[in-house]
Scaffold this active site. Structure first.
Site, PDB file in Angstrom:
ATOM      1  N   TRP A  44      -9.260  12.965  17.563  1.00 18.52           N
ATOM      2  CA  TRP A  44     -10.600  11.899  16.820  1.00 18.52           C
ATOM      3  C   TRP A  44     -11.189  11.715  16.812  1.00 18.52           C
ATOM      4  O   TRP A  44     -11.885  10.682  16.570  1.00 18.52           O
ATOM      5  CB  TRP A  44      -9.881  12.312  15.275  1.00 18.52           C
ATOM      6  CG  TRP A  44      -8.610  11.622  15.251  1.00 18.52           C
ATOM      7  CD1 TRP A  44      -7.928  10.138  14.569  1.00 18.52           C
ATOM      8  CD2 TRP A  44      -6.992  12.551  15.194  1.00 18.52           C
ATOM      9  NE1 TRP A  44      -6.905  10.088  14.427  1.00 18.52           N
ATOM     10  CE2 TRP A  44      -6.087  11.397  14.484  1.00 18.52           C
ATOM     11  CE3 TRP A  44      -7.474  13.594  15.371  1.00 18.52           C
ATOM     12  CZ2 TRP A  44      -4.640  11.851  14.863  1.00 18.52           C
ATOM     13  CZ3 TRP A  44      -5.573  14.133  15.199  1.00 18.52           C
ATOM     14  CH2 TRP A  44      -4.540  12.899  14.787  1.00 18.52           C
ATOM     15  N   GLU A  57      -9.200  12.177   8.987  1.00 16.15           N
ATOM     16  CA  GLU A  57      -8.235  11.365   7.639  1.00 16.15           C
ATOM     17  C   GLU A  57      -8.140  12.045   6.643  1.00 16.15           C
ATOM     18  O   GLU A  57      -6.925  12.613   6.016  1.00 16.15           O
ATOM     19  CB  GLU A  57      -9.617  10.624   7.014  1.00 16.15           C
ATOM     20  CG  GLU A  57      -9.824   9.148   8.248  1.00 16.15           C
ATOM     21  CD  GLU A  57      -8.689   8.312   8.577  1.00 16.15           C
ATOM     22  OE1 GLU A  57      -7.923   8.272   7.755  1.00 16.15           O
ATOM     23  OE2 GLU A  57      -8.486   8.041   9.795  1.00 16.15           O
ATOM     24  N   THR A  63       0.518  13.794   6.037  1.00 20.55           N
ATOM     25  CA  THR A  63       1.288  14.415   7.734  1.00 20.55           C
ATOM     26  C   THR A  63       0.878  13.630   9.023  1.00 20.55           C
ATOM     27  O   THR A  63      -0.022  13.023   9.196  1.00 20.55           O
ATOM     28  CB  THR A  63       0.013  15.787   7.768  1.00 20.55           C
ATOM     29  OG1 THR A  63      -0.548  16.483   5.926  1.00 20.55           O
ATOM     30  CG2 THR A  63       0.371  16.709   8.464  1.00 20.55           C
ATOM     31  N   LEU A 100      -0.022  23.094   7.325  1.00 26.39           N
ATOM     32  CA  LEU A 100      -0.673  21.988   6.825  1.00 26.39           C
ATOM     33  C   LEU A 100       0.107  20.814   4.813  1.00 26.39           C
ATOM     34  O   LEU A 100       0.387  20.158   4.921  1.00 26.39           O
ATOM     35  CB  LEU A 100      -2.514  20.954   6.742  1.00 26.39           C
ATOM     36  CG  LEU A 100      -2.225  20.451   8.050  1.00 26.39           C
ATOM     37  CD1 LEU A 100      -3.689  21.027   7.707  1.00 26.39           C
ATOM     38  CD2 LEU A 100      -1.871  19.602   8.125  1.00 26.39           C
ATOM     39  N   TYR A 102      -0.603  20.973   0.707  1.00 27.79           N
ATOM     40  CA  TYR A 102      -1.442  20.686  -0.438  1.00 27.79           C
ATOM     41  C   TYR A 102      -2.527  20.770  -0.041  1.00 27.79           C
ATOM     42  O   TYR A 102      -4.038  20.055   0.881  1.00 27.79           O
ATOM     43  CB  TYR A 102      -1.422  18.431   0.237  1.00 27.79           C
ATOM     44  CG  TYR A 102      -0.389  18.168  -0.288  1.00 27.79           C
ATOM     45  CD1 TYR A 102       0.806  17.656  -1.786  1.00 27.79           C
ATOM     46  CD2 TYR A 102       0.857  17.336   0.894  1.00 27.79           C
ATOM     47  CE1 TYR A 102       1.030  16.605  -1.152  1.00 27.79           C
ATOM     48  CE2 TYR A 102       1.702  17.236   1.049  1.00 27.79           C
ATOM     49  CZ  TYR A 102       2.260  16.442  -0.568  1.00 27.79           C
ATOM     50  OH  TYR A 102       3.836  15.956  -0.384  1.00 27.79           O
ATOM     51  N   TYR A 140      -9.613   4.705   0.062  1.00 28.46           N
ATOM     52  CA  TYR A 140      -8.864   4.888   1.377  1.00 28.46           C
ATOM     53  C   TYR A 140     -10.283   5.190   2.590  1.00 28.46           C
ATOM     54  O   TYR A 140     -10.322   4.959   3.830  1.00 28.46           O
ATOM     55  CB  TYR A 140      -7.980   4.958   1.545  1.00 28.46           C
ATOM     56  CG  TYR A 140      -7.184   5.146   3.354  1.00 28.46           C
ATOM     57  CD1 TYR A 140      -7.438   4.173   3.614  1.00 28.46           C
ATOM     58  CD2 TYR A 140      -7.428   6.606   3.891  1.00 28.46           C
ATOM     59  CE1 TYR A 140      -7.446   4.063   5.508  1.00 28.46           C
ATOM     60  CE2 TYR A 140      -7.419   6.802   5.267  1.00 28.46           C
ATOM     61  CZ  TYR A 140      -7.439   5.317   5.998  1.00 28.46           C
ATOM     62  OH  TYR A 140      -6.928   5.697   7.186  1.00 28.46           O
ATOM     63  N   ASP A 158      -4.754   1.490   3.410  1.00 29.89           N
ATOM     64  CA  ASP A 158      -3.888   3.068   3.052  1.00 29.89           C
ATOM     65  C   ASP A 158      -2.224   2.378   3.342  1.00 29.89           C
ATOM     66  O   ASP A 158      -1.974   1.155   3.365  1.00 29.89           O
ATOM     67  CB  ASP A 158      -3.532   3.903   3.863  1.00 29.89           C
ATOM     68  CG  ASP A 158      -3.361   3.403   5.482  1.00 29.89           C
ATOM     69  OD1 ASP A 158      -3.800   2.541   5.556  1.00 29.89           O
ATOM     70  OD2 ASP A 158      -2.919   4.122   6.360  1.00 29.89           O
ATOM     71  N   CYS A 220       8.771  -6.460  15.387  1.00 29.06           N
ATOM     72  CA  CYS A 220       8.575  -7.633  15.286  1.00 29.06           C
ATOM     73  C   CYS A 220       8.497  -8.464  16.575  1.00 29.06           C
ATOM     74  O   CYS A 220       7.515  -9.157  16.962  1.00 29.06           O
ATOM     75  CB  CYS A 220       9.619  -8.878  13.826  1.00 29.06           C
ATOM     76  SG  CYS A 220       8.979  -8.748  12.350  1.00 29.06           S
ATOM     77  N   CYS A 223       4.939  -7.678  17.890  1.00 27.69           N
ATOM     78  CA  CYS A 223       3.835  -7.494  16.936  1.00 27.69           C
ATOM     79  C   CYS A 223       2.833  -8.504  17.034  1.00 27.69           C
ATOM     80  O   CYS A 223       3.428 -10.050  17.448  1.00 27.69           O
ATOM     81  CB  CYS A 223       4.816  -7.576  15.526  1.00 27.69           C
ATOM     82  SG  CYS A 223       3.008  -7.785  14.178  1.00 27.69           S
ATOM     83  N   CYS A 229       3.354 -14.578  10.506  1.00 24.56           N
ATOM     84  CA  CYS A 229       3.791 -13.764   9.576  1.00 24.56           C
ATOM     85  C   CYS A 229       5.271 -14.002   8.651  1.00 24.56           C
ATOM     86  O   CYS A 229       5.987 -14.714   9.630  1.00 24.56           O
ATOM     87  CB  CYS A 229       4.440 -11.953  10.291  1.00 24.56           C
ATOM     88  SG  CYS A 229       4.930 -10.687   8.869  1.00 24.56           S
ATOM     89  N   SER A 319       5.651  17.166  -3.668  1.00 23.58           N
ATOM     90  CA  SER A 319       5.961  16.001  -4.858  1.00 23.58           C
ATOM     91  C   SER A 319       5.972  15.703  -6.367  1.00 23.58           C
ATOM     92  O   SER A 319       7.517  14.955  -6.110  1.00 23.58           O
ATOM     93  CB  SER A 319       4.554  15.161  -4.456  1.00 23.58           C
ATOM     94  OG  SER A 319       3.811  16.098  -4.984  1.00 23.58           O
TER      95      SER A 319
HETATM   96 FE1  SF4 Z   1       7.247  -7.904  11.902  1.00 22.77          FE
HETATM   97 FE2  SF4 Z   1       5.260  -9.207   9.906  1.00 22.77          FE
HETATM   98 FE3  SF4 Z   1       5.144  -7.951  11.906  1.00 22.77          FE
HETATM   99 FE4  SF4 Z   1       5.130  -6.592  10.162  1.00 22.77          FE
HETATM  100  S1  SF4 Z   1       3.635  -7.201   9.707  1.00 22.77           S
HETATM  101  S2  SF4 Z   1       6.256  -6.626  12.586  1.00 22.77           S
HETATM  102  S3  SF4 Z   1       7.008  -7.556   9.357  1.00 22.77           S
HETATM  103  S4  SF4 Z   1       5.844  -9.780  11.808  1.00 22.77           S
END
Ligand code: SF4
Length: 366
Positions: A44, A57, A63, A100, A102, A140, A158, A220, A223, A229, A319
């Site tokens: 998509w 969406e 799912t 699917l 729902y 959303y 979401d 992390c 990330c 964070c 659910s």
């Molecule tokens: Fe880790 Fe924060 Fe990144 Fe989540 S948002 S993966 S908790 S560093």
């Protein structure tokens, strides 16, 4: 943006407190760069027309991405345009949706398509507020269509986004509270890069799906917003997001019948409203019955019953309710009673939408 991210890192090292808005703004640059390099190839995402974004969406609600892919292809092949969706027979639509779950989602798609034909000139409206008026479209989905298909700078929050942002800000507010979602939508709409709404929203959802994952330890180290964070910094991601425990599901016991005569088997159409509305099912009743109770419960003449064979037990989880089913194959020596729809076993799968809840028994049709 570049300055803000660096500045926040310096301030954090100095132990300074940062306000939420600055932290959210600082997320934009690393998020967009990361998304540019890590976005998954999804069907998509090629050619993200409003119609394709909408269908994907809705399918992706509740799912997994991998499970949605074949459904999305099949749906687009059968109903490539909104006008065709508005006119499709409900049974064909439910058949396309079969598996699917729902099913209200599918029915709402058709209702929304009809509204779009009648009210918005055969197109999905190019406005977040108008999108929200369509059946089955909440904040959303409206945010996702508006940003991805029309480039409108509005957040799409979401479960993935709620988790990532709660961890980023180390917020211990209950993510199931509608007020939290609303306030997160407001903050992100305020802080997101106005000219890159599509990538921003998709990037945030993508981090939640692939890096800041719900079960197990978030990655992390991979990330892009790691440096700003708070949950990552304090190792509190295991405690966040906070969710109120769900109510226990109600357990319903059922007896399901594969009621057969030669090459034919009995099915029934479910009522037009409620759980699994308008789909087909095998004859069934509340409670676990013994073989000797079946004839009376299902309106069969005892002398017509040739054989009763117990089948395996099965559980299907919705659910709010769980069906705990036991089953029997009942072979009749004459036609099935009129109250049942008698169909050929070989064509049942192609012609009639049967919900997954009966999957364990569908597989036993010989
Ligand atoms: Fe880790 Fe924060 Fe990144 Fe989540 S948002 S993966 S908790 S560093």
């Amino acid at each position: 943006m570049k300055d803000l991210y660096g500045k926040i890192q310096i301030l954090e090292k100095q132990g300074e407190e940062l306000d939420e808005i600055s932290r959210l703004k600082a997320m934009n640059r690393p998020l967009l760069t990361w998304y540019g390099e890590h976005a998954r190839q999804l069907p998509w995402r090629d050619n993200p027309t409003p119609y394709r974004v909408w269908i994907s969406e809705i399918m992706l609600q509740q799912t997994r991405v991998e499970a949605v892919k074949p459904y999305f292809h099949r749906f687009m092949e059968a109903l490539p345009e909104l006008s065709l969706l508005a006119e499709v027979e409900e049974e064909t639509l439910l058949k396309l949706w079969e598996g699917l779950g729902y099913y209200t989602r599918a029915k709402n798609l058709k209702k929304a398509a009809i509204t779009a034909m009648e009210t918005f000139g055969g197109q999905l409206p190019e406005s977040y507020e108008d999108l929200l008026t369509l059946p089955g479209i909440g904040s959303y989905t409206a945010g996702a269509i508006a940003s991805i298909a029309f480039g409108i700078p509005v957040a799409a929050v979401d479960g993935n986004v709620l988790r990532v942002i709660s961890r980023l800000l180390e917020s211990r507010e209950d993510i199931l509270k509608p007020s939290l979602k609303k306030s997160m939508e407001k903050k992100l709409t305020l802080t997101m890069p106005k000219d890159r709404a599509s990538e921003f929203n998709q990037g945030l959802i993508e981090i939640g799906a692939t890096v800041c994952i719900p079960n197990g330890q978030p990655k992390c180290g991979q990330c892009p917003v790691n440096a700003i964070c708070l949950a990552g910094k304090h190792h509190t991601y295991g405690e966040i997001p906070v969710k109120t425990p769900k109510k226990k599901r109600r357990i319903e016991q059922k007896t399901v019948l594969l009621l057969e005569h030669g090459d034919h088997i009995a099915i029934i159409k479910r009522p037009e409203s409620g759980l699994l509305a308008s789909l087909y099912e095998f004859p069934n009743c509340e409670g676990w019955l013994e073989g000797g109770q079946l004839a009376e419960e299902f309106g069969l003449e005892t002398e017509t019953v040739i054989k009763i064979e117990p089948l395996e037990k099965a559980v299907h989880v919705f659910s709010h309710v769980e069906w705990h089913m036991t089953g029997y194959r009942v072979t009749l020596g004459k036609e099935l009673p009129e109250m049942y729809l008698e169909v050929e076993k070989t064509s049942i799968r192609e012609k009639y939408p049967l919900p997954n809840a009966f999957g364990a028994y569908i597989r036993l049709i010989k």
